[in-house]
Design a protein around this motif. Structure first.
Motif, PDB file in Angstrom:
ATOM      1  N   LEU A 161      39.673  30.331  40.237  1.00  0.00           N
ATOM      2  CA  LEU A 161      40.061  31.263  38.699  1.00  0.00           C
ATOM      3  C   LEU A 161      39.256  30.100  37.831  1.00  0.00           C
ATOM      4  CD1 LEU A 161      42.515  31.516  37.098  1.00  0.00           C
ATOM      5  CD2 LEU A 161      42.966  29.797  37.388  1.00  0.00           C
ATOM      6  N   CYS A 194      50.611  31.095  40.780  1.00  0.00           N
ATOM      7  CA  CYS A 194      50.200  31.377  42.034  1.00  0.00           C
ATOM      8  C   CYS A 194      50.648  32.672  42.787  1.00  0.00           C
ATOM      9  CB  CYS A 194      50.280  30.556  43.502  1.00  0.00           C
ATOM     10  SG  CYS A 194      48.791  28.930  42.739  1.00  0.00           S
ATOM     11  N   ALA A 254      40.339  35.905  38.457  1.00  0.00           N
ATOM     12  CA  ALA A 254      40.971  35.695  39.702  1.00  0.00           C
ATOM     13  C   ALA A 254      40.067  35.871  40.827  1.00  0.00           C
ATOM     14  CB  ALA A 254      42.255  34.999  39.800  1.00  0.00           C
TER      15      ALA A 254
END
Length: 296
Positions: A238, A187, A224
């Motif tokens: 995602l 992330c 994403a």
């Protein structure tokens, strides 16, 4: 260089390929030298379909009529194509019988129409049901079916800490896999693009900076998309591909972005519905505690 793929088969020579144009070679992933002089069985282009195709060719020649249809063809080298196909019997001046076949590739148009249907169905589901989890389950299943993906994941962003958590995940044909040990690093790499409201597409994970992070999950490709509610980053969706590599098209990107927008609306609707229910409960509690004088 016609955009239409053209193939001519010799009906008097076991329907061997007599000539083809460059568009047909591009569509099949074969060269002219690999095709001319061979029939469907010998080219290996249509595994398991050879007899059916040759019987159809023979019936078209016998009927001496144009045969038109829409077919889904599977090519070993270039994948699945949706084509509008025409078969036209020809008689040459020297008496030879030929079969002219044209293929108009309508894969993109078909995918676009199907993608629009998926988006519309997802919107309808959100209108009918304000349960966020139910909406996620429905939307993720539709996305997996449409894109033939192996995993769809919802990441939710914490406004206070700036960190992400895995909120939901649905699997296609993939084995269960947890992001727990790599989630923070993964992330962090996506964060800048997500905050800038940009799509991230990686078709070749093994050759990308994400290789070490996603190797354990066997991810070949992923896309994403950020999810915003108002001006705030809510999270991201995602979509991962494990069984094979995926080269993303504009239509793929469009449906994932549309899905992200639908999830944003679903999150807003779910929150608003909960606020209404909470207000109703508080109102009822107040009414339950009001003492009404007996003389009224």
């Amino acid at each position: 260089n016609l955009p239409v793929a053209v193939l001519v088969k010799n009906a008097d020579d076991d329907f061997r390929y007599f000539l083809c144009n460059p568009a047909y070679c591009r569509m099949t992933g074969r060269t002219e030298a690999e095709l001319i002089g061979r029939n469907d069985r010998e080219t290996g282009l249509f595994p398991g379909q050879e007899e059916r195709l040759q019987q159809l060719d023979a019936r078209t020649i016998a009927a001496n009529r144009v045969n038109q249809t829409v077919e889904v063809l599977h090519f070993p080298d270039s994948g699945q194509r949706v084509v509008e196909r025409s078969k036209i019997p020809l008689l040459l001046p020297d008496g030879r019988r030929m079969l002219l076949i044209t293929y108009q590739d309508i894969t993109k148009i078909t995918n676009f129409i199907e993608s629009e249907r998926v988006v519309n169905d997802s919107l309808a589901q959100m209108v009918l049901d304000d349960d966020f989890q139910n909406n996620i389950d429905y939307i993720f299943a539709a996305l997996i079916k449409q894109l033939k993906s192996d995993r769809v994941t919802l990441l939710v962003h914490d406004q206070e800490t700036g960190r992400y958590r895995l909120a939901a995940q649905q699997l296609g044909n993939a084995a269960p896999y947890t992001f727990d040990n790599v989630l923070e690093t993964f992330c962090a790499m996506l964060d800048q693009s997500l905050r800038a409201n940009r799509l991230t597409t990686v078709s070749d994970v093994p050759g990308s900076p994400y290789c070490d992070i996603l190797r354990a999950g066997g991810v070949h490709s992923f896309i994403a998309a950020p999810i915003f509610t108002g001006n705030q980053l809510y999270g991201a969706i995602l979509v991962g591909f494990i069984a094979r590599r995926r080269y993303f098209t504009d239509i793929d990107e469009g449906i994932v972005c549309s899905t992200a927008n639908i999830l944003a609306l679903a999150a807003i609707r779910s929150r608003q519905s909960e606020e209404i229910r909470r207000a109703d409960r508080e109102k009822q509690m107040i009414l339950n505690n009001i003492r009404i004088p007996l003389w009224l």
